[in-house]
Write an enzyme that holds these catalytic residues in place. Structure first.
Site, mmCIF file in Angstrom:
data_model
loop_
_atom_site.group_PDB
_atom_site.id
_atom_site.type_symbol
_atom_site.label_atom_id
_atom_site.label_comp_id
_atom_site.label_asym_id
_atom_site.label_seq_id
_atom_site.Cartn_x
_atom_site.Cartn_y
_atom_site.Cartn_z
ATOM 1 N N ARG A 172 0.760 -1.136 0.048
ATOM 2 C CA ARG A 172 0.044 -0.039 -0.100
ATOM 3 C C ARG A 172 0.968 1.110 -0.143
ATOM 4 N NH1 ARG A 172 -0.282 2.082 5.100
ATOM 5 N NH2 ARG A 172 -2.179 3.259 4.641
ATOM 6 N N ARG A 176 -2.541 10.729 1.865
ATOM 7 C CA ARG A 176 -3.432 11.586 2.758
ATOM 8 C C ARG A 176 -4.146 12.749 2.194
ATOM 9 N NH1 ARG A 176 1.073 11.927 7.737
ATOM 10 N NH2 ARG A 176 1.090 9.669 8.227
ATOM 11 N N ARG A 252 21.004 -5.318 1.632
ATOM 12 C CA ARG A 252 21.328 -3.920 1.214
ATOM 13 C C ARG A 252 22.252 -3.575 2.142
ATOM 14 N NH1 ARG A 252 21.379 -2.898 -3.827
ATOM 15 N NH2 ARG A 252 20.674 -0.827 -3.769
ATOM 16 N N ARG A 283 19.198 10.066 0.072
ATOM 17 C CA ARG A 283 19.010 11.222 0.934
ATOM 18 C C ARG A 283 19.965 11.998 1.510
ATOM 19 N NH1 ARG A 283 15.673 8.060 6.181
ATOM 20 N NH2 ARG A 283 17.317 6.619 6.439
ATOM 21 N N GLU A 303 23.448 9.443 1.781
ATOM 22 C CA GLU A 303 23.372 8.189 1.865
ATOM 23 C C GLU A 303 23.188 7.243 0.873
ATOM 24 O OE1 GLU A 303 19.637 5.754 4.281
ATOM 25 O OE2 GLU A 303 20.545 7.250 5.549
ATOM 26 N N TYR A 351 13.152 -6.858 8.563
ATOM 27 C CA TYR A 351 13.157 -5.399 8.726
ATOM 28 C C TYR A 351 12.332 -4.929 9.856
ATOM 29 C CZ TYR A 351 13.335 -0.549 8.225
ATOM 30 O OH TYR A 351 13.542 0.756 8.121
ATOM 31 N N ASP A 353 11.472 -2.017 12.855
ATOM 32 C CA ASP A 353 11.540 -0.706 13.375
ATOM 33 C C ASP A 353 12.044 -0.808 14.749
ATOM 34 O OD1 ASP A 353 10.723 0.866 11.211
ATOM 35 O OD2 ASP A 353 8.689 0.573 11.551
#
Length: 370
Positions: A172, A176, A252, A283, A303, A351, A353
């Protein structure tokens, strides 16, 4: 002979939370890390009054009140809100995709106009069964948003053309229809005042620590140095632990270029994504903005993502179908171990957080103490 209940390989967040909780439970822990510092990828170092995120931007965010309360035991958090921007060939857009983005892109003002524009582009493309990431993204947000804000950035991040990436990577895309630049939907968000390293320092109190020490090297030396342990928590790459006997998992890696600038404010925001393919970095981070402009001068970090090779630092797994299938085979090997457990992004090939890292470590502690 020095004996420990646990040898913990990796002084990052997962290993440090595990060590802290096990020490509280009366267990003895020795923590080793191949780097010359603690805290893994969340390591921050103070320079000229600025806490520099050495391995990229880390913004703590969670909707789990228990995890938020837990991490606040070790540091005071500010009220930083992540509101990055995207630079596409000099055009500036707000992220995540919101009314500020759409107003800049199409000159519109109302949510109904943005919705109509996106739906029109999706309908014109006529993609009903996305076969790759490009088709999936186009079917979710249309051509303009995809080409300016997704395509180039994603191809740099993964080192592959979007047509060669599976559609499943983008399940997804948040759109917003409000003028809200807060990147995360989580209830709690912030940066620890004084940086992340202090958190891990407190977590490791009570544990013994050895830095600049590879696991394989340490195991060879342990008997000579009269060190023994009952169990190992391994937070490094699971395929490396098994000497790649079933094959290499893909990761990666990231390369960071950090520069000090004498000016006080380089880009006006903590994170700017460069979304055109021709710019090699993804970035630029300006660290002082994480703590509201404190410090003299400024530090910026570019980066650069690339494919992981042996000898480089793995940062995140490539969770495609082939890699996940190979990881399942390594999991089968791990399930047969009696004195080794695996944790963290690399040990569990997932992965995470930061809040999910803490939660997973606490769940492992609970399992071990049963």
């Amino acid at each position: 002979m020095k004996h420990y209940d646990y040898l913990i390989v990796g002084a990052g967040l997962f290993g440090s939370v595990f060590a802290h909780e096990m020490t509280k439970a009366g267990k003895s822990c020795l923590v080793i890390d191949k780097r010359d510092h603690i805290a893994g990828n969340i390591y921050t170092e103070e320079k000229n009054g600025i806490n520099v995120h050495k391995y990229g931007a880390h913004i703590f965010h969670t909707s789990d009140r228990g995890i938020w309360d837990y991490v606040n035991e070790f540091a005071d958090f500010n009220n930083f809100v992540n509101s990055p921007i995207a630079n596409y060939k000099g055009e500036i857009y707000n992220l995540p995709f919101n009314m500020n983005t759409f107003s800049r892109m199409w000159g519109i003002k109302k949510p109904s106009e943005a919705k109509e524009m996106i739906e029109k582009q999706i309908e014109e493309l006529g993609i009903t069964d996305p076969q790759n990431l490009e088709e999936q993204a186009l079917s979710l947000v249309g051509k303009d948003v995809y080409e300016k804000l997704i395509k180039g950035y994603t191809e740099k991040q993964w080192g592959r053309d979007c047509k060669d990436l599976p559609a499943s990577i983008i399940k997804r895309l948040p759109v917003r229809l409000t003028y809200d630049n807060n990147y995360f939907n989580d209830r709690f968000q912030g940066i620890p005042m004084g940086g992340y390293t202090q958190i891990v320092e407190k977590l490791l109190e009570g544990s013994d620590l050895l830095l600049s020490k590879e696991y394989s090297e340490f195991v060879k030396e342990a008997s000579c140095k009269e060190i023994s342990f009952d169990k190992v928590l391994y937070t490094g790459m699971i395929d490396e632990y098994y000497d790649y006997k079933l094959g290499h998992l893909e990761y990666r890696t990231l390369r960071f270029e950090t520069d000090y600038l004498s000016e006080d404010n380089f880009q006006g925001v903590a994170v700017v994504n460069y979304t055109e393919r021709e710019i090699p970095y993804t970035r630029v981070i300006e660290h002082k903005h994480f703590e509201f402009g404190k410090g003299d001068g400024t530090y910026i970090t570019r980066e650069y993502p690339s494919e992981w090779k042996e000898g480089s630092e793995p940062y995140y797994p490539v969770n495609n179908e082939a890699n996940n299938a190979l990881f399942s085979k390594y999991e089968e090997l791990a399930a047969g171990e009696t004195n080794v457990i695996f944790g963290g992004r690399l040990g569990q090939y997932k992965y995470y957080d930061m809040d999910k890292v803490i939660k997973a470590a606490l769940e492992m502690v609970a399992k071990e103490n049963n």
